[in-house]
Scaffold this motif. Structure first.
Motif, short mmCIF file in Angstrom:
data_model
loop_
_atom_site.label_atom_id
_atom_site.label_comp_id
_atom_site.label_asym_id
_atom_site.label_seq_id
_atom_site.Cartn_x
_atom_site.Cartn_y
_atom_site.Cartn_z
N ILE A 28 1.42 -6.25 -12.09
CA ILE A 28 2.48 -5.37 -11.56
C ILE A 28 2.01 -4.51 -10.40
O ILE A 28 2.73 -4.08 -9.47
CB ILE A 28 2.92 -4.38 -12.94
N GLY A 29 0.60 -4.71 -10.16
CA GLY A 29 -0.17 -4.01 -9.24
C GLY A 29 0.29 -4.47 -7.86
O GLY A 29 0.36 -3.84 -6.73
N THR A 30 0.88 -5.78 -7.90
CA THR A 30 1.56 -6.41 -6.71
C THR A 30 2.37 -5.54 -6.04
O THR A 30 2.66 -5.56 -4.85
CB THR A 30 2.20 -7.64 -7.06
N GLY A 31 2.93 -4.61 -6.87
CA GLY A 31 4.23 -3.58 -6.50
C GLY A 31 3.81 -2.71 -5.25
O GLY A 31 4.35 -2.24 -4.54
N HIS A 32 2.00 -2.33 -5.30
CA HIS A 32 1.77 -1.70 -4.21
C HIS A 32 1.84 -2.38 -2.69
O HIS A 32 1.71 -1.54 -1.56
CB HIS A 32 0.38 -1.08 -4.45
N HIS A 33 2.43 -3.59 -2.48
CA HIS A 33 2.83 -4.23 -1.35
C HIS A 33 4.30 -4.09 -1.14
O HIS A 33 4.88 -4.52 -0.10
CB HIS A 33 2.12 -5.33 -1.29
N TYR A 34 4.93 -3.58 -2.20
CA TYR A 34 6.32 -3.62 -2.00
C TYR A 34 7.19 -1.88 -1.84
O TYR A 34 8.16 -1.94 -2.06
CB TYR A 34 6.77 -4.19 -3.25
N PHE A 35 6.41 -1.27 -1.21
CA PHE A 35 6.73 0.07 -0.99
C PHE A 35 7.80 0.07 0.02
O PHE A 35 8.77 0.88 0.07
CB PHE A 35 5.60 1.15 -0.54
N TRP A 36 7.37 -0.43 1.31
CA TRP A 36 8.03 -0.20 2.63
C TRP A 36 8.70 -1.44 3.21
O TRP A 36 8.84 -1.76 4.52
CB TRP A 36 7.16 0.68 3.84
N ILE A 37 8.91 -2.76 2.68
CA ILE A 37 9.09 -3.81 3.14
C ILE A 37 10.58 -4.23 3.02
O ILE A 37 10.84 -5.44 3.16
CB ILE A 37 8.21 -5.06 2.90
N GLY A 38 11.31 -3.30 2.51
CA GLY A 38 12.84 -3.57 2.19
C GLY A 38 13.00 -3.87 0.74
O GLY A 38 14.22 -4.33 0.44
N THR A 39 12.09 -3.66 -0.12
CA THR A 39 12.33 -4.17 -1.56
C THR A 39 12.82 -2.68 -2.22
O THR A 39 12.67 -1.68 -1.65
CB THR A 39 10.95 -4.59 -2.12
N PRO A 40 13.25 -2.79 -3.44
CA PRO A 40 13.83 -1.71 -4.14
C PRO A 40 12.74 -0.54 -4.23
O PRO A 40 11.52 -0.80 -4.23
CB PRO A 40 14.39 -2.07 -5.34
N TRP A 86 6.98 3.30 -7.88
CA TRP A 86 6.53 4.17 -9.31
C TRP A 86 5.79 2.97 -9.83
O TRP A 86 4.53 3.23 -10.08
CB TRP A 86 7.70 4.42 -10.09
N TRP A 87 6.49 1.75 -10.10
CA TRP A 87 5.44 0.65 -10.74
C TRP A 87 4.08 0.28 -10.10
O TRP A 87 3.23 0.25 -10.60
CB TRP A 87 6.45 -0.46 -10.90
N GLY A 88 4.26 0.30 -8.67
CA GLY A 88 3.18 -0.30 -7.91
C GLY A 88 2.20 0.75 -7.96
O GLY A 88 0.91 0.50 -8.01
N SER A 89 2.40 1.99 -7.92
CA SER A 89 1.43 3.10 -7.68
C SER A 89 0.78 3.05 -9.31
O SER A 89 -0.56 3.14 -8.97
CB SER A 89 2.29 4.57 -7.46
N ILE A 90 1.54 3.25 -10.04
CA ILE A 90 0.79 3.46 -11.43
C ILE A 90 -0.04 2.33 -11.73
O ILE A 90 -1.06 2.61 -12.49
CB ILE A 90 2.02 3.89 -12.49
N PHE A 91 0.49 1.16 -11.74
CA PHE A 91 -0.18 0.06 -12.05
C PHE A 91 -1.59 -0.29 -11.07
O PHE A 91 -2.74 -0.57 -11.54
CB PHE A 91 0.39 -1.38 -12.31
N SER A 92 -1.25 -0.25 -9.90
CA SER A 92 -2.48 -0.29 -8.91
C SER A 92 -3.53 0.69 -9.02
O SER A 92 -4.73 0.46 -8.69
CB SER A 92 -2.04 -0.60 -7.54
N ALA A 93 -3.06 1.92 -9.32
CA ALA A 93 -4.05 3.12 -9.53
C ALA A 93 -5.02 2.41 -10.68
O ALA A 93 -6.14 3.19 -10.71
CB ALA A 93 -3.36 4.22 -9.83
N MET A 94 -4.74 1.83 -11.49
CA MET A 94 -5.66 1.19 -12.60
C MET A 94 -6.29 -0.03 -12.15
O MET A 94 -7.37 -0.51 -12.95
CB MET A 94 -4.83 0.96 -13.67
#
Lengths: 148, 197, 463
Positions: C247-259, C264-272
């Protein structure tokens, strides 16, 4: 009873956890794919400039623009962000074309230099339309300002 | 070399915490993650009070209450299952586990009906911030319920095959602990998301 | 060396080090181009040098992974490699393909390379790290499949240890996720979404399984700690890796046009995501502290411990610094990214490969357990030189990044990119100096393979 933290338990947590999160990731991906049409400016791809934009992307790739620039923040950090260059250049495809066209073949002495690609008019058009298309993608307000 | 005296007191009496140590580290990790989500929810709600209050009204509190009762009942069944195996009655243990899994299944059905209703109205993760949190929190928990059912199912199968006894039933307590955690998370989630204004 | 077929690893390790040297040479060129903008222009423009630098890195890491597998799998499986001939054949195919590709990058304009290699039939070129012509990519798939087949058959006919299985799982995942490199839609958001299924799910996913299993192998060998303990910890570490990293993959999905829920999901999981790296550090030091033997290969032990620490710092800490979306909003695509990237790759993947090479090469070259004292001292010097140099490279790029982010994105009157680059030039000069120190360390490292070869192996005093 056994109090030990067994290898089998660790193995089960690994396989269970991986399966769980992989499924969750697929679910979120499925939802994201459903949401993309509202954000990814595919209307431009499906519109009259579609083929031009597609050609522009091919040119973008075959000249490895990403090797110096970033696009939506991803790429190399040698040259400016181009996801918003359309807006930075005053919403002008002409300005973009003019810039690319005007790069000196031998570079600018002492400064970071962009190659002269000798693009045709059609190719310049395509690239500019591609960059315009990218600038209209909904990137949640990134970059913070026009400088990229 | 000194002689080792084998201490059987551990074997015959309950040790705390019950179950494999690994599961407790894991449970701690899980609770921490949920705690972070709940904190994020609370923090965001603070900045969007009206939005959250408004859309909270659209949630089906009856179903959520039913789900709460379902999970509490299932936890009770799991307690009975552990008690059964402590008396070496693996058949009874299996039955209680199956009852708990059935309750879990009921939860899944009720929650799925809620989701079907939401999605039918075109609500999804991107509708607004409240729904993003509501759907994320409940779906993440939902998947844990399913995971819990899988774990209890595995334990039930092993119990049926005589894999546990009154002396050795760590796996049953491990599975039970995980299920109780899932129940506990819901007991926080329910008031936080559905009720508190 | 217990099994004759382990010797094929030597080829892979030698090629890996050679490509490592090429990578650093081009790194120095790039660092100079940052401050002397037209250095080697137009013959080797920045992007050409960059693709050599990054592709050489990736290929040498893959070569070293393969060498590591060819070395440790026969030993773990307690049987000879299924087909040493296939391994040697694939080595030469891989090396020649890599060589031709790099020659292509340097000798002709990239668009010409695209034309010559028929990119228009299936366009996959022109994306970061995936600059290889489509035919090269297809070659990589063939080599990878042959490699997996070879290793898989070896494990199948032998002992199936946890280390073997985790390594195989990681390598299989590597091959499977590489297939996404062939998906290149016109839709830029889709393109980017699945590009990360190669890059993130490699380096913050399956590559960590490879790293973990190699580290576990080396720790068993040098510490003598019980396999059961080490393998249990391996499972825990990789469990945390994938639990946080998928789910940490989501920290690459902040600003590229994805929802936007990905913020939230990317920050929380990649923080771990630092957690497994932290566990790896504790694990490595614990095992060494609880060791049951003194192993004469002190260099390998040093590399193993260093890997855990630097991976935690580079991937874990530096990654965490810019993983939360409110921070990332300002730092996305800046020198902060470059700082993190360099230390993360060095700490995790360069170092784990140097660890296994450090352990295995003496054995592959006929020693009983380790190199001579002299060789090891040179090698350990190279460890410190390269590692400290990398720390400085990272610190200087972090400085550059903080100033860049402030001037270009935070300040009330944000300045243009090129103007800001001029203002942070000092940091780039300092980085280049640190880069030269790194190169010096690499020279010492290569020299360590040649010095002290006639001297007796290092031993440990028996108490």
């Amino acid at each position: 009873m056994a109090q030990a933290f067994t290898k089998t338990m660790a193995r089960n947590i690994f396989y269970g956890g991986t399966a769980f999160f992989f499924l969750l990731f697929l679910a979120l991906t499925f939802d994201s794919m459903g949401q993309l049409p509202n954000r990814d400016n595919r209307a431009a791809l499906e519109g009259e400039f579609g083929p031009k934009i597609a050609m522009g992307k091919i040119l973008w790739e075959e000249n490895d623009c990403i090797g110096c620039h970033t696009l939506l923040g991803e790429g190399a950090y040698f040259a400016p962000e181009l996801g918003n260059v359309y807006t930075r250049f005053g919403n002008s495809t002409d300005a973009i074309k003019g810039f690319i066209q005007s790069r000196p073949a031998d570079g600018i002495p002492g400064r970071r230099s962009m190659p002269q690609f000798n693009f045709s008019a059609e190719e310049l058009d395509a690239l500019a339309e591609f960059l315009k298309y990218v600038s209209e993608i909904n990137t949640a307000g990134w970059p913070p300002n026009t400088q990229g | 070399m000194q002689e080792q005296v084998i201490d059987t007191s551990d074997v015959l009496h309950d040790r705390h915490p019950p179950g494999d140590l690994a599961i407790w580290i894991f449970i701690l990790a899980e609770l921490s993650v949920f705690a972070v989500f709940f904190a994020a929810y609370a923090f965001t709600r603070m900045n969007n009070v009206e939005l959250f209050n408004e859309f909270q009204q659209h949630l089906d509190r009856q179903s959520a209450l039913l789900n709460t009762l379902t999970l509490i009942t299932s936890s009770y069944f799991v307690v009975r299952a552990v008690a059964a195996i402590k008396e070496n009655n693996h058949k009874l243990c299996v039955n209680w586990l199956l009852a708990a899994i059935s309750m879990g299944f009921l939860f899944v059905v009720i929650k799925s009906a809620e989701y079907a209703h939401h999605f039918g109205e075109g609500i999804n993760l991107s509708t607004n911030t409240f729904y993003m949190f509501y759907l994320s929190l409940t779906f993440f928990h939902f998947m844990h319920v399913i995971m819990g059912m899988v774990i209890l199912g595995a334990v039930a199968i092993k119990a049926k095959n005589g894999g546990y006894s009154d002396i050795e039933h760590t796996g049953v307590e491990t599975g039970a602990s995980y299920w109780h955690m899932v129940d506990l998370v819901w007991l926080i989630l329910f008031p936080l998301v559905y009720v508190m204004r | 060396m217990t099994y004759k077929s382990q010797s094929v690893a030597k080829l892979y390790f030698i090629a890996a080090i050679a490509l490592f040297a090429a990578q650093i040479l081009f790194g120095l060129i790039l660092g100079l181009q940052y401050v002397m903008g037209d250095f080697l222009f137009p013959h080797i423009p920045f992007n050409a040098a960059r693709m050599v630098h990054t592709n050489a890195l990736i290929v040498w890491l893959l070569m070293a992974f393969m060498g590591a597998a060819y070395y440790l799998v026969p030993e773990e499986s307690e049987t000879e490699l299924f087909s040493p001939l296939l391994a040697i054949l694939m080595f030469w195919i891989f090396l020649v393909a890599a060589g031709l590709t790099v020659a292509g990058y340097l000798l002709v304009p990239y668009s010409t390379l695209a034309e010559l290699t028929g990119n228009d039939l299936l366009p996959t070129m022109g994306r970061e790290f995936l600059e290889q012509p489509t035919i090269t990519k297809l070659g990589i798939v063939v080599v990878a499949l042959a490699f997996l087949f070879n290793i898989g058959m070896t494990i199948l006919k032998g002992r199936k240890t946890v280390i073997n299985l985790v390594l195989l799982l990681g390598l299989t995942g590597l091959a499977v996720f590489f297939l996404f490199a062939f998906y290149n839609p016109t839709n830029v958001v889709l393109d980017k979404y699945f590009w990360w299924w190669v890059v993130h799910l490699w380096v913050e996913g399956v590559w960590e399984l490879i790293l973990g299993s190699i580290l576990a192998f080396v720790l068993i060998k040098v510490t003598g700690v019980d396999r059961e303990v080490i393998e249990k910890w391996l499972y825990i570490i990789i469990a945390m890796t994938l639990i946080t990293g998928i789910i940490g993959t989501g920290h690459h999905y902040f600003w590229i046009g994805t929802p936007e829920y990905w913020q939230w999901w990317g920050s929380i999981f990649s923080a771990m995501e630092p957690i497994p790296f932290f566990m790896m550090t504790v694990f490595a030091f614990n095992m060494v502290n609880k060791r049951r033997r003194e192993h004469p290969n002190r260099a390998a032990t040093l590399w193993a411990l260093g890997t855990a620490v630097m991976a935690f710092l580079g991937a874990g800490v530096w990654g965490f610094l810019h993983t939360l979306s409110p921070v990332n909003y300002y730092t996305h695509g800046s020198q902060i990214t470059a700082a993190h990237g360099h230390m993360a790759f060095y700490g995790a993947y360069v170092m784990i490969n140097l660890t296994i090479i450090s352990y295995a090469m003496p054995l592959l070259r006929g020693r009983n357990a380790a190199n001579s004292n002299k060789s090891q001292i040179w090698e350990m010097w190279s460890f410190w030189l390269m590692t400290i140099a990398m720390v400085f490279i990272t610190l200087f790029l972090t400085g550059a990044g903080i100033l860049q982010v402030y001037l270009q994105r935070v300040a009330e009157n944000p300045q243009p990119f090129m103007v800001v680059q001029d203002q942070i030039a000092l940091f780039y000069w300092l980085r280049e100096i640190a880069g030269l120190m790194f190169f010096g360390g690499l020279v010492v490292y290569i020299a360590s393979f040649f010095v002290g070869q006639d001297e007796p192996e290092a031993t440990v005093a028996q108490s």
